[in-house]
Design a protein around this motif. Structure first.
Motif, mmCIF file in Angstrom:
data_model
loop_
_atom_site.group_PDB
_atom_site.id
_atom_site.type_symbol
_atom_site.label_atom_id
_atom_site.label_comp_id
_atom_site.label_asym_id
_atom_site.label_seq_id
_atom_site.Cartn_x
_atom_site.Cartn_y
_atom_site.Cartn_z
ATOM 1 N N LEU A 127 16.305 23.561 -23.153
ATOM 2 C CA LEU A 127 15.702 22.973 -24.353
ATOM 3 C C LEU A 127 16.259 23.609 -25.619
ATOM 4 O O LEU A 127 16.390 22.941 -26.649
ATOM 5 N N LYS B 79 19.292 21.853 -27.118
ATOM 6 C CA LYS B 79 18.999 20.725 -28.005
ATOM 7 C C LYS B 79 18.470 21.217 -29.339
ATOM 8 O O LYS B 79 18.891 20.759 -30.403
ATOM 9 N N SER B 80 17.574 22.199 -29.287
ATOM 10 C CA SER B 80 16.958 22.719 -30.509
ATOM 11 C C SER B 80 17.977 23.351 -31.444
ATOM 12 O O SER B 80 17.965 23.109 -32.648
ATOM 13 N N ASN C 286 21.793 20.738 -31.019
ATOM 14 C CA ASN C 286 21.686 19.275 -30.979
ATOM 15 C C ASN C 286 22.467 18.678 -29.804
ATOM 16 O O ASN C 286 23.127 17.668 -29.933
ATOM 17 N N SER D 193 22.515 17.015 -26.077
ATOM 18 C CA SER D 193 21.646 16.220 -25.222
ATOM 19 C C SER D 193 21.336 16.970 -23.928
ATOM 20 O O SER D 193 22.246 17.437 -23.240
ATOM 21 N N VAL D 194 20.048 17.088 -23.609
ATOM 22 C CA VAL D 194 19.643 17.873 -22.439
ATOM 23 C C VAL D 194 18.689 17.140 -21.518
ATOM 24 O O VAL D 194 18.301 17.671 -20.481
ATOM 25 N N ALA D 195 18.291 15.924 -21.879
ATOM 26 C CA ALA D 195 17.231 15.239 -21.125
ATOM 27 C C ALA D 195 17.589 15.083 -19.648
ATOM 28 O O ALA D 195 16.765 15.332 -18.763
ATOM 29 N N LEU E 93 10.374 14.182 -24.140
ATOM 30 C CA LEU E 93 11.687 14.818 -24.219
ATOM 31 C C LEU E 93 12.771 13.783 -24.497
ATOM 32 O O LEU E 93 13.648 13.999 -25.347
ATOM 33 N N ASN E 94 12.737 12.659 -23.793
ATOM 34 C CA ASN E 94 13.748 11.621 -24.003
ATOM 35 C C ASN E 94 13.728 11.109 -25.448
ATOM 36 O O ASN E 94 14.780 10.852 -26.044
ATOM 37 N N ASP F 235 15.161 13.862 -27.599
ATOM 38 C CA ASP F 235 16.571 14.084 -27.263
ATOM 39 C C ASP F 235 17.486 13.092 -27.976
ATOM 40 O O ASP F 235 18.661 13.389 -28.220
ATOM 41 N N LYS F 236 16.951 11.938 -28.310
ATOM 42 C CA LYS F 236 17.762 10.894 -28.948
ATOM 43 C C LYS F 236 17.893 11.098 -30.460
ATOM 44 O O LYS F 236 18.719 10.446 -31.098
ATOM 45 N N LEU G 71 9.362 20.338 -28.684
ATOM 46 C CA LEU G 71 10.416 20.277 -27.670
ATOM 47 C C LEU G 71 10.425 21.537 -26.813
ATOM 48 O O LEU G 71 10.414 21.477 -25.572
#
Length: 855
Positions: free
Chosen positions: A62, A65-66, A69, A71-73, A101-102, A105-106, A118
């Motif tokens: 996570l 992504k934080s 940026n 994508s990790v979903a 999360l999805n 994530d976008k 998140l």
């Protein structure tokens, strides 16, 4: 040692709070251990509150992504599915969290509040899955931390810190309505006054547990983790670090604040204020002694309990003649830090200078924030910012009384820069801020004198190495290969010294160790580490490809390994002449580019060619600044700001980028280094559609002594496996050099003279920095023994020096040696890498020759 145990029925409705970390909650087998602990506490008459972290690896995903940026979903969902399968539970109850999360994530950019939402998903998903798993085995009730832990309304730090590293005001409460024996609560996140999610920062789950211990007026807080407790130093860099069995709260808080990673200081303060004992235990070794924090454990006589290093410390030096006898100057500058929400750690003052340190534990330091700080301070003083420093801190009791022991150690670092020296007013710690490459070296020297040699402190338990050896089912080899070859080596040295001797079976062993990294698709041996023809041939015959940095190395590789194919050779030069790139490309060899101008100034040469780009991940690692190959002060790699423009340039000029490469440094023992590089390179993949290779570089640290723990290869493989799952079409490459050959080599030399100067002993040998320059160049440490008297006990300490007319011709400082005589053979270990290849004929002295033994 304090550890509450009671017979059934002795105590009714007394609470014990247990906290289990990510590694402790990540498997079904570990949960059986946890269930046994819970039942044991209930049987003793306690109610149990268990606070847990996210399962191992979830929060790290996570964070990608934080922070980046990325994508990790998909990767997160796969890990959740695997975890649920291990626990034999359904994922239906976490679907809402996965949907959230999805959605996050976008988004291209997250607000700080969204980042908190998140990052809390790891704990939330873990909680739902574990709750399902536990219910058939034990009666359990769920607790929502947002109903109990509310962030402080008096926090004056920056908004980001208030959300991502929140603090809570807590007091004991009447909890009679909690009547069940066992409650389960996720840690790390809490709520603000509006009900929005906030995080409790680094060590947040420990802090959650401490807060709940106070609220419940618990009899004891137990932190269960994957280590035995608090040690006298970081055991990964100092394996002889000793377990601290009993500590007072203040000492423990100082240890945590100065870099000890077992507990966060914010976790200790609540239990200290309410005098709640805290016990640290190892989930993997539940019966072993741990560390106990309690009021009665405070020391009574001067001692150093721990020596810690904190890296990536930022110093701000403020210089002004106007501060001399100027009322309010300090107030003015500190107001600026307050307004920017920056928490100051250390302060050192002079007549015209104030220097402070900012710790990345309590501050979220961005380049923009530092620029804003400099702009605000500039009207008052000249400002200079030093990043990537390290603070070495002694923690104990009445530190000033130990000055006579500390001073001699510091004197050996007289030629190094010490930015700040501070001593706490309560005489519990003393800190030295130094260049990052000197920190671990200083910590080891201080630990040897202040802790290892102190036999009188009862609160010290076994060393980390002893504990690991007790627990290991397959004992590590306790003797290096040269112990078994003593007679043969002495015969060689008598006839041919000075000489390097390389043991091919040891290289084979290292290759087998490296094969534990199943996530890595190809290994390229860094030929510059040792380019002896027999070693190059041995590597290739054992399935290791070859990395080169010069035409000379390419020529030697091709002449030595007759069957080698161009695709098995990697060329990674730096600031080399243009013809070298041209010739390598014409041979079909993989070519790595690490300078944007090489492509922009010569597009015709690289048009329609395939290349690998070497990127700079922004921060180097390693035991010395000269072996760090990333960051602003390193000549290697394409800086982050140039990555996007060079991607566009390559697309326009038909330059096909098939690989991305980064290398942080050498001698690295922290397995998280390579996943960090992989994550950075992974974040750049979208710019280069043809990339199918991610080269993580090398720099894998070695065990300098057989008793050292070394690099955790299994943990590294697990972490890289996470990256591979998220990037199934990417090949992972690595370039280990020293890891493969260092252990295989020894340098043998005869003793020429011995000398005493006051209390300082010297042992001179027939070769020095002309054969082995690493100690002089890098401050590198090599084990040195008297091979002639290998089994004799040490009688004194001496500096081991060579015959070169240079003060820096020192191979080892303060080494414990048996009574040594002229003609004895000294052995310098772990010299199979960067020894003979860096030798010279300085002073017109011939360096050591090289000898191969294959059995």
């Amino acid at each position: 040692m304090l550890f509450l145990t009671y017979e059934a029925g002795d105590i009714l409705n007394s609470w014990v709070v247990l906290k289990f970390g990510g590694t402790s909650v990540s498997s079904k087998k570990k949960w059986q251990v946890i269930i046994d602990v819970i039942k044991s506490r209930i049987k003793q008459g306690h109610q149990v509150m268990l606070v847990h972290s996210a399962a191992q690896g979830l929060t790290n995903l996570l964070t990608q992504k934080s922070d980046h940026n990325k994508s990790v979903a998909q990767a997160f969902t796969e890990q959740i599915l695997t975890f649920a399968e291990q626990l034999d539970v359904s994922t239906s109850l976490v679907q809402a969290h996965l949907d959230q999360l999805n959605k996050l994530d976008k988004q291209d950019k997250l607000t700080t509040t969204e980042r908190a939402e998140l990052l809390a998903l790891g704990e939330k998903c873990t909680h739902q899955l574990v709750l399902q798993h536990l219910k058939p085995h034990i009666d359990v009730e769920s607790i929502n931390p947002k109903n109990w832990l509310i962030s402080s309304a008096h926090d004056k730090r920056s908004i980001d810190s208030q959300i991502l590293s929140a603090k809570c005001d807590i007091e004991p409460k009447d909890c009679d309505h909690l009547t069940a024996d066992f409650y389960l609560m996720p840690g790390f996140f809490a709520s603000d006054s509006r009900g929005q999610t906030v995080l409790l920062g680094r060590g947040g789950s420990d802090t959650s547990a401490a807060y709940m211990a106070v609220i419940l007026q618990a009899k004891q807080l137990e932190i269960w983790t994957d280590v035995h407790g608090i040690f006298s130093a970081n055991p990964h860099s100092i394996p002889n670090a000793r377990l601290l069995l009993n500590l007072g709260y203040q000492e423990a808080r100082e240890i945590a604040a100065s870099g000890g990673k077992v507990l966060h200081p914010r976790c200790i303060l609540p239990v200290e204020q309410h005098r709640i004992p805290l016990l640290i235990k190892n989930t993997n070794d539940p019966q072993a002694a741990g560390t106990v924090l309690a009021p009665e454990n405070s020391p009574k006589k001067p001692r150093v309990s721990a020596i810690n290093s904190r890296h990536q410390v930022t110093l701000v030096s403020m210089e002004s003649i106007n501060m001399w006898h100027q009322a309010g100057f300090m107030g003015d500058i500190f107001t600026i830090y307050k307004d920017l929400g920056l928490s100051i750690d250390l302060v050192s003052t002079a007549q015209t200078n104030v220097t402070i340190s900012l710790d990345n534990i309590d501050n979220i330091l961005s380049a923009d924030l530092l620029d804003e700080l400099k702009a605000a301070l500039s009207p008052l003083c000249e400002v200079e910012v030093f990043q990537n420093c390290s603070a070495v801190t002694l923690v104990g009791y009445r530190i000033r009384a130990l000055a006579d022991k500390i001073a001699p150690v510091l004197s050996t670092f007289a030629d190094q820069r010490v930015y700040i020296t501070t001593q706490s007013s309560n005489d519990l710690n003393q800190t030295f801020v130094v260049d990052e490459d000197q920190a671990d070296k200083l910590a080891r020297a201080l630990h040897e004198v202040l802790i290892i040699e102190d036999k009188e402190i009862d609160d010290f338990g076994l060393s980390w190495a002893e504990l690991v050896q007790k627990k290991t089912t397959k004992p590590e080899i306790t003797q290096a290969w040269w112990h078994l070859k003593q007679t043969q080596l002495l015969t060689m040295a008598t006839q041919q010294s000075p000489c390097y001797v390389y043991h091919l079976p040891t290289i084979k062993h290292q290759i087998e160790q490296l094969r534990q990294l199943t996530s890595v698709d190809r290994f390229f041996y860094a030929s510059k580490a040792n380019s002896h023809p027999s070693i190059l041939e041995f590597m290739y015959d054992n399935g290791i490809c070859l990395e080169t940095v010069s035409p000379g190395e390419i020529k030697r590789v091709k002449s030595t390994c007759k069957e080698i194919q161009p695709q098995d050779i990697l060329f990674t030069p730096n600031f080399a002449p243009l013809d070298e790139y041209k010739n390598a490309l014409s041979q079909g060899i993989h070519v790595t580019i690490d300078n944007p101008s090489l492509l922009t100034e010569h597009p015709d040469l690289f048009q329609n060619q395939t290349v690998i780009l070497r990127l700079d991940p922004g921060h180097g690692s390693g035991h010395h600044r000269y072996v760090r190959t990333a960051g602003t002060h390193s000549k290697f790699g394409i800086p982050p700001a140039d990555v996007e423009p060079i991607a566009a340039w390559c697309k326009t000029h038909q330059i096909k980028v098939v690989g991305l490469h980064a290398h942080a440094g050498s001698g690295i023992l922290d397995h998280t280094n390579w996943p960090r590089i992989a994550d950075y390179l992974g974040s750049c993949l979208s710019l280069f559609p043809d990339v199918h290779i991610v080269n993580l570089g090398g720099g894998l640290g070695i065990r300098e002594n057989p008793s050292d723990l070394g690099l955790d290869l299994l943990a590294l493989d697990t972490a890289l496996g996470t990256f591979k799952k998220a990037h199934r079409d990417i090949q992972l490459w690595m370039e280990p050099g020293r890891f493969l050959v260092a252990h295989s080599g020894v340098l043998l030399a005869k003793v020429t003279q011995t000398k005493w100067k006051g209390k300082q002993g010297y042992i001179g040998i027939e070769t020095g920095m002309n054969s082995l320059i690493r100690p002089a160049l890098y401050g590198a440490w090599h084990n040195i023994v008297n091979l002639t008297r290998l089994n004799e006990h040490p009688e004194y300490t001496a500096n081991i020096v060579g015959p070169m007319c240079e003060s820096g011709d020192v191979l080892g400082i303060d080494r414990k040696m048996p009574r040594t005589q002229v003609g004895d053979i000294l052995l310098i270990a772990n010299t199979g890498a960067y020894g003979a290849v860096m030798a010279s004929t300085y002073n017109l002295r011939e360096p050591a020759k090289e000898i191969i033994i294959d059995a």
